[in-house]
Design a protein around this motif. Structure first.
Motif, PDB file in Angstrom:
ATOM      1  N   ARG A   1       0.841  -1.207   0.000  1.00 12.76           N
ATOM      2  CA  ARG A   1       0.000   0.000   0.000  1.00 12.76           C
ATOM      3  C   ARG A   1       0.871   1.251   0.000  1.00 12.76           C
ATOM      4  O   ARG A   1       0.569   2.229  -0.698  1.00 12.76           O
ATOM      5  CB  ARG A   1      -0.924   0.020   1.218  1.00 12.76           C
TER       6      ARG A   1
ATOM      7  N   TYR B   1     -13.856  -3.697 -11.135  1.00  9.14           N
ATOM      8  CA  TYR B   1     -13.831  -2.939  -9.892  1.00  9.14           C
ATOM      9  C   TYR B   1     -13.529  -1.492 -10.225  1.00  9.14           C
ATOM     10  O   TYR B   1     -13.002  -1.182 -11.287  1.00  9.14           O
ATOM     11  CB  TYR B   1     -12.771  -3.512  -8.927  1.00  9.14           C
ATOM     12  N   ARG B   2     -13.895  -0.627  -9.305  1.00 12.60           N
ATOM     13  CA  ARG B   2     -13.588   0.796  -9.418  1.00 12.60           C
ATOM     14  C   ARG B   2     -12.353   1.036  -8.562  1.00 12.60           C
ATOM     15  O   ARG B   2     -12.397   0.775  -7.361  1.00 12.60           O
ATOM     16  CB  ARG B   2     -14.784   1.570  -8.861  1.00 12.60           C
ATOM     17  N   PRO B   3     -11.238   1.482  -9.154  1.00 12.50           N
ATOM     18  CA  PRO B   3      -9.988   1.505  -8.383  1.00 12.50           C
ATOM     19  C   PRO B   3     -10.033   2.370  -7.132  1.00 12.50           C
ATOM     20  O   PRO B   3     -10.565   3.472  -7.139  1.00 12.50           O
ATOM     21  CB  PRO B   3      -8.963   2.032  -9.374  1.00 12.50           C
ATOM     22  N   MET B   4      -9.502   1.829  -6.029  1.00 14.11           N
ATOM     23  CA  MET B   4      -9.241   2.648  -4.854  1.00 14.11           C
ATOM     24  C   MET B   4      -7.767   3.075  -4.920  1.00 14.11           C
ATOM     25  O   MET B   4      -7.081   2.752  -5.897  1.00 14.11           O
ATOM     26  CB  MET B   4      -9.597   1.916  -3.573  1.00 14.11           C
TER      27      MET B   4
ATOM     28  N   GLU C   1      -4.643   1.466  -6.920  1.00 20.56           N
ATOM     29  CA  GLU C   1      -4.946   0.227  -7.636  1.00 20.56           C
ATOM     30  C   GLU C   1      -4.800   0.453  -9.137  1.00 20.56           C
ATOM     31  O   GLU C   1      -5.095   1.539  -9.632  1.00 20.56           O
ATOM     32  CB  GLU C   1      -6.396  -0.221  -7.359  1.00 20.56           C
TER      33      GLU C   1
ATOM     34  N   PRO D   1     -18.809  -4.162  -8.168  1.00 17.46           N
ATOM     35  CA  PRO D   1     -19.284  -4.665  -6.877  1.00 17.46           C
ATOM     36  C   PRO D   1     -19.694  -3.549  -5.912  1.00 17.46           C
ATOM     37  O   PRO D   1     -19.182  -2.430  -5.980  1.00 17.46           O
ATOM     38  CB  PRO D   1     -18.048  -5.389  -6.326  1.00 17.46           C
TER      39      PRO D   1
ATOM     40  N   VAL E   1     -20.336  -3.527  -1.637  1.00 14.72           N
ATOM     41  CA  VAL E   1     -20.296  -4.321  -0.414  1.00 14.72           C
ATOM     42  C   VAL E   1     -21.645  -4.240   0.284  1.00 14.72           C
ATOM     43  O   VAL E   1     -22.203  -3.165   0.466  1.00 14.72           O
ATOM     44  CB  VAL E   1     -19.163  -3.805   0.499  1.00 14.72           C
TER      45      VAL E   1
ATOM     46  N   MET F   1     -20.611  -9.283  -1.591  1.00 15.35           N
ATOM     47  CA  MET F   1     -20.732  -8.193  -2.558  1.00 15.35           C
ATOM     48  C   MET F   1     -21.971  -8.429  -3.407  1.00 15.35           C
ATOM     49  O   MET F   1     -22.316  -9.574  -3.690  1.00 15.35           O
ATOM     50  CB  MET F   1     -19.512  -8.163  -3.492  1.00 15.35           C
TER      51      MET F   1
ATOM     52  N   GLN G   1     -18.217   2.436   4.681  1.00 16.40           N
ATOM     53  CA  GLN G   1     -17.299   1.639   5.505  1.00 16.40           C
ATOM     54  C   GLN G   1     -15.895   1.561   4.936  1.00 16.40           C
ATOM     55  O   GLN G   1     -14.954   1.320   5.673  1.00 16.40           O
ATOM     56  CB  GLN G   1     -17.843   0.233   5.690  1.00 16.40           C
TER      57      GLN G   1
ATOM     58  N   PRO H   1     -12.715   2.843   1.971  1.00 12.70           N
ATOM     59  CA  PRO H   1     -12.248   4.009   1.210  1.00 12.70           C
ATOM     60  C   PRO H   1     -12.368   3.789  -0.297  1.00 12.70           C
ATOM     61  O   PRO H   1     -11.381   3.783  -1.010  1.00 12.70           O
ATOM     62  CB  PRO H   1     -10.778   4.141   1.641  1.00 12.70           C
TER      63      PRO H   1
ATOM     64  N   GLN I   1      -7.215  -7.002  -0.188  1.00 17.51           N
ATOM     65  CA  GLN I   1      -7.218  -5.927   0.806  1.00 17.51           C
ATOM     66  C   GLN I   1      -7.498  -6.447   2.212  1.00 17.51           C
ATOM     67  O   GLN I   1      -7.406  -5.707   3.175  1.00 17.51           O
ATOM     68  CB  GLN I   1      -8.251  -4.860   0.439  1.00 17.51           C
TER      69      GLN I   1
ATOM     70  N   GLY J   1     -10.427  -8.280   3.250  1.00 24.38           N
ATOM     71  CA  GLY J   1     -11.820  -8.500   3.628  1.00 24.38           C
ATOM     72  C   GLY J   1     -12.272  -9.935   3.399  1.00 24.38           C
ATOM     73  O   GLY J   1     -13.282 -10.369   3.942  1.00 24.38           O
TER      74      GLY J   1
ATOM     75  N   TYR K   1     -13.474 -10.953   0.649  1.00 26.41           N
ATOM     76  CA  TYR K   1     -14.661 -10.899  -0.224  1.00 26.41           C
ATOM     77  C   TYR K   1     -14.536 -11.826  -1.432  1.00 26.41           C
ATOM     78  O   TYR K   1     -15.473 -12.550  -1.773  1.00 26.41           O
ATOM     79  CB  TYR K   1     -14.906  -9.469  -0.713  1.00 26.41           C
ATOM     80  N   TYR K   2     -13.385 -11.792  -2.084  1.00 23.02           N
ATOM     81  CA  TYR K   2     -13.226 -12.608  -3.295  1.00 23.02           C
ATOM     82  C   TYR K   2     -13.003 -14.072  -2.956  1.00 23.02           C
ATOM     83  O   TYR K   2     -13.378 -14.945  -3.724  1.00 23.02           O
ATOM     84  CB  TYR K   2     -12.115 -12.038  -4.192  1.00 23.02           C
TER      85      TYR K   2
HETATM   86  N1  FFO Z   1     -11.530  -1.395  -5.990  1.00 23.27           N
HETATM   87  C1  FFO Z   1     -11.827  -2.384  -5.167  1.00 23.27           C
HETATM   88  N2  FFO Z   1     -13.097  -2.601  -4.831  1.00 23.27           N
HETATM   89  C2  FFO Z   1     -13.392  -3.601  -3.959  1.00 23.27           C
HETATM   90  C3  FFO Z   1     -12.401  -4.418  -3.408  1.00 23.27           C
HETATM   91  C4  FFO Z   1     -11.033  -4.155  -3.780  1.00 23.27           C
HETATM   92  O1  FFO Z   1     -10.081  -4.817  -3.356  1.00 23.27           O
HETATM   93  N3  FFO Z   1     -10.809  -3.135  -4.656  1.00 23.27           N
HETATM   94  N4  FFO Z   1     -12.754  -5.411  -2.523  1.00 23.27           N
HETATM   95  C5  FFO Z   1     -12.001  -6.561  -2.317  1.00 23.27           C
HETATM   96  O2  FFO Z   1     -12.216  -7.287  -1.408  1.00 23.27           O
HETATM   97  C6  FFO Z   1     -14.019  -5.269  -1.800  1.00 23.27           C
HETATM   98  C7  FFO Z   1     -13.817  -4.274  -0.692  1.00 23.27           C
HETATM   99  N5  FFO Z   1     -12.860  -4.747   0.245  1.00 23.27           N
HETATM  100  C8  FFO Z   1     -11.985  -3.971   0.957  1.00 23.27           C
HETATM  101  C9  FFO Z   1     -11.469  -4.449   2.152  1.00 23.27           C
HETATM  102  C10 FFO Z   1     -10.623  -3.668   2.894  1.00 23.27           C
HETATM  103  C11 FFO Z   1     -10.251  -2.410   2.454  1.00 23.27           C
HETATM  104  C12 FFO Z   1      -9.348  -1.525   3.250  1.00 23.27           C
HETATM  105  O3  FFO Z   1      -8.854  -0.518   2.753  1.00 23.27           O
HETATM  106  N6  FFO Z   1      -9.078  -1.835   4.497  1.00 23.27           N
HETATM  107  C13 FFO Z   1      -8.153  -1.094   5.313  1.00 23.27           C
HETATM  108  C14 FFO Z   1      -8.806   0.025   6.086  1.00 23.27           C
HETATM  109  C15 FFO Z   1     -10.297   0.144   5.920  1.00 23.27           C
HETATM  110  C16 FFO Z   1     -10.852   1.393   6.546  1.00 23.27           C
HETATM  111  O4  FFO Z   1     -10.467   2.512   6.137  1.00 23.27           O
HETATM  112  O5  FFO Z   1     -11.687   1.252   7.434  1.00 23.27           O
HETATM  113  C17 FFO Z   1      -7.451  -2.017   6.265  1.00 23.27           C
HETATM  114  O6  FFO Z   1      -7.885  -3.171   6.408  1.00 23.27           O
HETATM  115  O7  FFO Z   1      -6.419  -1.601   6.807  1.00 23.27           O
HETATM  116  C18 FFO Z   1     -10.751  -1.945   1.268  1.00 23.27           C
HETATM  117  C19 FFO Z   1     -11.613  -2.729   0.517  1.00 23.27           C
HETATM  118  C20 FFO Z   1     -15.078  -4.853  -2.754  1.00 23.27           C
HETATM  119  N7  FFO Z   1     -14.683  -3.755  -3.593  1.00 23.27           N
END
Ligand code: FFO
Ligand code: ATP
Length: 216
Positions: free
Chosen positions: A12, A47-50, A53, A73, A75, A83, A99, A101, A137, A139, A141-142
């Motif tokens: 990251r 996906y929409r980039p965070m 990404e 997707p 959440v 998702m 929830q 970013p 990331q 979660g 999810y995948y």
């Molecule tokens: N673009 C994109 N969309 C996606 C995913 C992804 O990886 N990329 N996901 C793939 O699964 C899901 C969302 N999952 C995520 C899980 C954790 C964090 C994350 O940033 N966690 C941080 C802090 C979270 C916060 O700010 O509260 C952490 O765990 O430190 C982001 C997405 C669904 N949509």
């Protein structure tokens, strides 16, 4: 071997160092690579980039223009960490998640079933190993969507072409492609693997597609 948490922190941090011009240049290269390898009318779950990404946005716009379908997707709030999938066009309203970013599509979920009706799934990842191990990331999810116990679990170690270089109609379950930056393609064994972790047979970077070896 570092822990997943340490690896995520490092990866990251490296992403935040990518400047916007370089990101945009890579996004255009990625669009060309993806268009060359995905059937024009394929149903693509993306996906929409965070932050940092690989930006598949230019590809998604081009893919719609050539007659393809794009799902993004959202959440579902709650402990299940699921998702839902919404059809995307450039007119789709995007809203900041409460929830996480990232921005997510507003609107009704698709009539299509995911993953069953999807030809190609662009799986976001922080890194992927040559052994097909994906670091997400965090979660899960995948892993839940595609891993053991899901309806397409059998595809997990199938390196054969599905949505790629093939008619999407012939595909059984989506071809899963991890999308990463070139420097996020790591050696086999570099990413710690847990039993629930999804492996992918293919990665794509702005430099091109990469076949992985999920059996190794
Ligand atoms: N673009 C994109 N969309 C996606 C995913 C992804 O990886 N990329 N996901 C793939 O699964 C899901 C969302 N999952 C995520 C899980 C954790 C964090 C994350 O940033 N966690 C941080 C802090 C979270 C916060 O700010 O509260 C952490 O765990 O430190 C982001 C997405 C669904 N949509
Ligand atoms: N199929 C599953 N069923 C139940 N829990 C799971 C499953 N897959 C993963 N988890 C849990 O989800 C959490 C995150 O898993 P992991 O670190 O592998 O996420 P990730 O693949 O990096 O995340 P993501 O897929 O969201 O990008 C872990 O606590 C893990 O135990």
């Amino acid at each position: 071997m570092s822990t997943k948490t340490e690896l995520r922190r490092r990866l990251r941090a490296a992403r935040t160092g990518l400047d916007a011009a370089e990101q945009a240049r890579r996004a255009d290269q990625l669009a060309a690579v993806l268009q060359a390898h995905i059937h024009p009318t394929a149903v693509v779950a993306a996906y929409r980039p965070m932050t940092g990404e690989p930006d598949v946005g230019p590809f998604l716009t081009a893919h719609l223009a050539r007659g393809g379908t794009v799902l993004l997707p959202r959440v579902v709030p709650g402990p299940a960490r699921r998702m839902e999938w919404i059809p995307w066009t450039p007119e789709t309203t995007m809203r900041r998640s409460r929830q996480l970013p990232l921005d997510e599509p507003a609107g009704e979920p698709a009539a299509l079933e995911v993953p069953r009706d999807v030809d190609v799934m662009l799986v976001p990842a922080l890194a992927v190993g040559r052994d097909g191990v994906r670091l997400g990331q965090g979660g899960g999810y995948y892993d839940r969507l595609l891993g053991p116990g899901s309806e397409t679990a059998e595809d997990g170690v199938d390196a054969g072409p599905a949505g790629i270089d093939a008619e999407p109609e012939g595909a059984a379950g989506p071809e899963r492609i991890a999308v990463v930056h070139p420097e996020e393609l790591l050696s086999a064994g570099d990413i710690p693997v847990e039993p629930h972790d999804l492996r992918v047979a293919r990665a794509i970077t702005a430099q091109g597609p990469v076949l992985l070896d999920p059996t190794g």
